[in-house]
Design a protein around this motif. Structure first.
Motif, PDB file in Angstrom:
ATOM      1  N   ILE A 122      -3.240   5.192  -6.635  1.00  0.00           N
ATOM      2  CA  ILE A 122      -2.449   6.421  -6.737  1.00  0.00           C
ATOM      3  C   ILE A 122      -2.617   7.062  -8.113  1.00  0.00           C
ATOM      4  CG2 ILE A 122      -0.106   7.302  -6.877  1.00  0.00           C
ATOM      5  CD1 ILE A 122      -1.106   6.984  -4.025  1.00  0.00           C
TER       6      ILE A 122
ATOM      7  N   HIS B 261      -1.552   1.089  -3.432  1.00  0.00           N
ATOM      8  CA  HIS B 261      -1.392   0.401  -4.695  1.00  0.00           C
ATOM      9  C   HIS B 261      -1.323   1.381  -5.864  1.00  0.00           C
ATOM     10  CE1 HIS B 261      -3.081  -3.620  -2.961  1.00  0.00           C
ATOM     11  NE2 HIS B 261      -1.811  -3.425  -2.679  1.00  0.00           N
ATOM     12  N   LYS B 262      -0.618   0.950  -6.876  1.00  0.00           N
ATOM     13  CA  LYS B 262      -0.360   1.798  -8.044  1.00  0.00           C
ATOM     14  C   LYS B 262      -1.645   2.325  -8.664  1.00  0.00           C
ATOM     15  CE  LYS B 262       1.867   1.599 -12.602  1.00  0.00           C
ATOM     16  NZ  LYS B 262       2.678   0.751 -13.520  1.00  0.00           N
TER      17      LYS B 262
ATOM     18  N   SER C 161       3.779  -2.906  -5.771  1.00  0.00           N
ATOM     19  CA  SER C 161       2.348  -2.647  -5.744  1.00  0.00           C
ATOM     20  C   SER C 161       1.608  -3.502  -6.753  1.00  0.00           C
ATOM     21  CB  SER C 161       2.073  -1.172  -6.044  1.00  0.00           C
ATOM     22  OG  SER C 161       0.704  -0.906  -6.055  1.00  0.00           O
TER      23      SER C 161
ATOM     24  N   HIS D 158       0.842  -1.202   0.000  1.00  0.00           N
ATOM     25  CA  HIS D 158       0.000   0.000   0.000  1.00  0.00           C
ATOM     26  C   HIS D 158       0.878   1.252   0.000  1.00  0.00           C
ATOM     27  CE1 HIS D 158      -3.323  -2.479   2.246  1.00  0.00           C
ATOM     28  NE2 HIS D 158      -3.330  -2.699   0.925  1.00  0.00           N
TER      29      HIS D 158
ATOM     30  N   TYR E 149       4.363   5.115  -5.196  1.00  0.00           N
ATOM     31  CA  TYR E 149       3.804   3.824  -4.785  1.00  0.00           C
ATOM     32  C   TYR E 149       4.930   2.794  -4.828  1.00  0.00           C
ATOM     33  CZ  TYR E 149       3.620   3.632  -9.884  1.00  0.00           C
ATOM     34  OH  TYR E 149       3.948   3.716 -11.209  1.00  0.00           O
TER      35      TYR E 149
END
Length: 333
Positions: A283, A279-280, A326, A277, A322
């Motif tokens: 974000i 996660h891509k 991720s 966390h 991130y």
């Protein structure tokens, strides 16, 4: 063939008329479509609403008693928020067991002896780890908790302290509103009685103070988000959102974020946590919508203040970084 002067003149006149008509039509089309001949994607509406940056950290609030404060307490990989207004206090979640000592220390520094409300969003350890100590050490007027149980030692310890004080848990209904000083909060979830994922039992509330609002989402996943979206009696629009499930890809769908249309987002999570966390995909969604992000893994505890019209934070905006580990989920979900 040799052109006469008259034919050349007529030709120039015709070309001029065509140019004027074309320019007029283009100008009309341009204005009718907001300056571009392209229909705006609904997924970009939130981004456009956030393009004008606000120098909110420069805002000064003179009447401290009438300032709403939300403390997004750094409890590592977990959640805990303290809300204060007009001498009233509310606690939303109590972090994991490992942070209960630092959480109590923070509460005591604020001089809190009693909570008007305590909300345990759901039964996971990273949200109720410190609840047994909260029940033991502070007076609580009303304790909100979903209709959910667990077989963990953390939950058993929590229930033991509740029984010692004869404190009953209250499971609120969606749409139920509670007064909190000059503010109020309304319950938006859970909308069903049973879920496969424990996270979807999370109590979600919208806190409103005059013209400002904050949405607290617990660990509500996309299923719960969709239920809220389908409930037409719910107005999700909020100035600030506490991002669900620590920035996991299981939460914060693009459709949900667009409906909330927040000016700011806060993520509560631990630095270098084992879950990858934030996660891509989460974000990237926040970045695409140009929503400023505040993160406890980067700046520790974050305090938001509102006078009912303006919002400011005590920390600078954080990054859209991130972890390389991720999880990859489809961005537009």
């Amino acid at each position: 063939m040799k052109r006469t002067k008259t034919s050349v003149k007529y030709f120039e006149i015709i070309i001029g008329i065509i140019f004027i008509v074309a320019a007029t039509l283009f100008g009309y089309f341009f204005m009718e479509n907001g300056g571009m001949g392209i229909e705006e994607s609904p997924y970009l509406s939130s981004a456009n609403n956030n393009l004008e940056s606000q120098d909110q950290n420069q805002t000064q609030f003179n009447d401290n008693e009438n300032v709403l404060k939300v403390h997004f307490v750094d409890v590592g990989q977990g959640d805990s928020e303290i809300v204060e207004l007009n001498g009233h206090y509310m606690l939303i979640d109590a972090g994991p067991n490992s942070s209960e000592g630092s959480l109590l220390e923070y509460i005591n520094k604020l001089g809190i002896k009693k909570f008007d409300y305590v909300i345990g969003t759901h039964a996971h350890e990273d949200h109720i780890g410190g609840m047994d100590k909260i029940v033991k050490n502070y007076d609580i007027d009303k304790f909100l908790f979903p209709k959910q149980t667990a077989t963990t030692k953390t939950f058993e310890s929590f229930v033991t302290e509740l029984n010692k004080k004869n404190l009953k848990l209250y499971a609120p209904s969606v749409g139920e509103t509670f007064e909190f000083g000059d503010a109020k909060f309304t319950v938006f979830a859970p909308n069903s009685l049973e879920y496969d994922s424990a996270n979807n039992y999370s109590i979600v509330i919208k806190l409103e103070y005059k013209n400002n609002s904050v949405l607290f989402t617990g660990d509500a996943e996309k299923l719960s988000e969709n239920e809220m979206l389908e409930n037409k009696s719910i107005n999700l629009k909020s100035d600030v959102i506490k991002i669900g499930h620590h920035g996991s890809s299981t939460s914060s769908s693009l459709k949900f974020l667009n409906e909330v249309n927040p000016k700011y987002a806060v993520i509560s999570l631990g630095k270098d946590n084992d879950y990858g966390h934030p996660h891509k995909s989460t974000i990237l969604r926040l970045k695409s919508l140009n929503i400023p992000v505040y993160r406890t893994d980067e700046v520790s505890t974050i305090v938001m203040e509102s006078d009912g019209n303006n919002i400011k934070f005590d920390k600078e905006k954080c990054s859209y970084n991130y972890p390389s580990s991720s999880k990859e989920w489809f961005f537009w979900n």
